[in-house]
Design an enzyme around this catalytic site. Structure first.
Site, PDB file in Angstrom:
ATOM      1  N   HIS A   1      24.903   0.667  37.498  1.00  0.00           N
ATOM      2  CA  HIS A   1      25.062   1.678  36.442  1.00  0.00           C
ATOM      3  C   HIS A   1      25.625   1.022  35.199  1.00  0.00           C
ATOM      4  O   HIS A   1      26.433   0.089  35.303  1.00  0.00           O
ATOM      5  CB  HIS A   1      26.010   2.800  36.902  1.00  0.00           C
ATOM      6  CG  HIS A   1      25.838   4.051  36.108  1.00  0.00           C
ATOM      7  ND1 HIS A   1      26.490   4.254  34.923  1.00  0.00           N
ATOM      8  CD2 HIS A   1      25.057   5.126  36.320  1.00  0.00           C
ATOM      9  CE1 HIS A   1      26.121   5.434  34.444  1.00  0.00           C
ATOM     10  NE2 HIS A   1      25.257   5.985  35.260  1.00  0.00           N
TER      11      HIS A   1
ATOM     12  N   GLU B   1      21.843   8.539  41.997  1.00  0.00           N
ATOM     13  CA  GLU B   1      20.485   8.796  42.478  1.00  0.00           C
ATOM     14  C   GLU B   1      20.352   8.578  43.979  1.00  0.00           C
ATOM     15  O   GLU B   1      19.471   9.137  44.616  1.00  0.00           O
ATOM     16  CB  GLU B   1      19.477   7.908  41.741  1.00  0.00           C
ATOM     17  CG  GLU B   1      19.526   7.992  40.235  1.00  0.00           C
ATOM     18  CD  GLU B   1      19.129   9.338  39.680  1.00  0.00           C
ATOM     19  OE1 GLU B   1      19.121  10.332  40.437  1.00  0.00           O
ATOM     20  OE2 GLU B   1      18.823   9.400  38.478  1.00  0.00           O
TER      21      GLU B   1
END
Ligand code: CMC
EC number: 2.3.3.16
Length: 392
Positions: free
Chosen positions: A269, A329
């Protein structure tokens, strides 16, 4: 003039917001003043939306009115249904259908009495707050209508007696979802409703900053969310989890992917250097769902948890220089599969949640606006001379 280039706007603080705060090193996310842990599993999605729009919790009466108002915008204009069904019949993705559908959602606005339009052609009936609710209410119907058409089935009319999340699940199948399914989806919608100035939210704010309308901001945001580096990851995560579930040796599968130069979807991320707090909240929701009596396939859940452990291990062994931790996700794929969202709708279901954030950001931008207009550093040539076409 400072010409330092920050590609990807990395580290740039572009404006203030009261909607959400991220601490990437501590792995903390605050939404409307509530820590994600406090909000995600307690709130209905309608309550979360109210918090974003009004900056406080609703009373019981206010919540009932707000739910009714939202439910009142659920039905699509006939032309929106036509375009969404055409997208399904033409083999386009759910995100394309969402973009086309939301772009036409202004057709659901009441027409201006005299058809008068302003200097820029906007309809006299345009109202930012109402457009926000139209976008939030219509996206689930758009996605469900797309899905039904893709399956060769008639659309299912929305039901105003069901919650926002419950009605979305109902419109996909025509069956009333279980309480566990509604709670699982609601926790997901709350967990991803807003997340600072991510690419789609920033796109929407840039559009709103021109004093364009909220539906245009949402349409642009849907386009930004479609990309695999933003909202497109949970589908491939599920492919990976199906592959590891079917295999005996999870480590060998993941190693082969990394050896082939592939990224492990659901990890890494830009902002978080630790495990994404949304992954933490969703992993609890997944566990609660898959272990519940009316929940899902526990075998699949166990295998997904093992895949996470092995992947984190491999990534930290191979790239100790990076902090490649689980992102939202990964558990999105697990929760959405469990509550019955078909894989081709994963990204569009992210949009069903994030539209809450997009609309709240568009309204925040409009309330105290300055047009978004960064500068660029020119790296092309200067002083070229023109050559006529027959001499080139
Ligand atoms: N698996 C393996 N290697 C990775 C991964 C991964 N998932 N993510 C990053 N890397 C490596 C990458 O190969 C690169 O290596 P090198 O320096 O040798 O070229 C390095 O880490 C830095 O990558 P980057 O693309 O410059 O990092 P970024 O901060 O720009 O990208 C990211 C962040 C999420 C796009 C990236 O980690 C990624 O592609 N992850 C997989 C896709 C994914 O899960 N996306 C959903 C993100 S969460 C959604 C949201 O919050 O909106």
């Amino acid at each position: 003039m400072d010409e330092t280039v920050r590609t990807g706007l990395d580290g740039v603080v572009a404006d203030e917001t009261r909607l959400s705060a991220i601490d990437g090193d501590l792995g903390e996310l605050t939404i409307g003043g509530f820590s994600l842990d406090e909000l995600a599993g307690n709130a209905t999605f309608e309550e979360t939306l109210f918090v974003l729009y009004e900056d406080r919790l609703p009373t019981a009466d206010e919540l009932a009115d707000f739910r009714d108002e939202l439910a009142g915008y659920r039905s699509l204009a006939p032309a929106t249904r036509t375009v969404v069904e055409a997208a399904a019949e033409g083999g386009q993705s759910a995100m394309d259908a969402a973009r086309m559908g939301i772009a036409s959602a202004s057709l659901a606005r009441p027409a201006a009495d005299d058809g008068a339009s302003g200097a820029n052609g906007e309809t006299a009936s345009e109202e930012p707050e109402r457009d926000a609710l139209v976008a939030v209410s219509q996206l689930p119907t758009i996605v469900a209508t797309y899905w039904r058409a893709r399956e060769g089935a008639e659309p299912i009319e929305p039901r105003s007696d069901l919650s926002h999340a419950g009605n979305y699940l109902y419109m996909l199948t025509g069956e009333e979802p279980t309480d566990s399914e509604v709670r699982g989806l609601e926790t997901y919608l709350n967990a991803v409703v807003d997340h600072g100035f991510n690419a789609s939210t920033f796109t929407g704010r840039a559009i709103a900053s021109t004093e364009s309308d909220v539906l245009s901001a949402v349409t642009g945001a849907v386009g930004a969310l479609k990309g695999p580096l933003h909202g497109g990851a949970p589908g491939p995560v599920l492919d990976m989890l199906d592959e590891t579930h079917a295999a005996d040796d999870v480590r060998a599968i993941l190693e082969a992917k990394l050896d082939a130069g592939e990224r492990l979807m659901g990890f890494g991320h830009r902002v978080y250097t630790v495990r994404d707090p949304r992954a933490a909240v969703l992993s609890e929701a997944a566990e609660a769902f898959y272990r519940a009596d009316d929940g899902g396939d526990e075998d699949f859940y166990e295998s997904a948890v093992e895949t996470e452990t092995v992947a984190r291990d491999l990534l930290s062994d191979r790239r100790p220089d990076l902090d490649l931790e689980t992102n939202v996700e990964f558990y999105t794929a697990i929760v959405l599969r469990g509550v019955g969202i078909p894989q081709p709708l994963f990204s569009a279901t992210f949009a069903v949640a994030r539209v809450g954030g997009w609309t709240a950001h568009a309204l925040e931008q409009l309330a105290d606006n300055r047009i978004v207009r960064p500068r660029s550093k020119y790296v092309g040539e200067y002083g070229r001379t023109w050559t006529s076409i027959d001499e080139r």
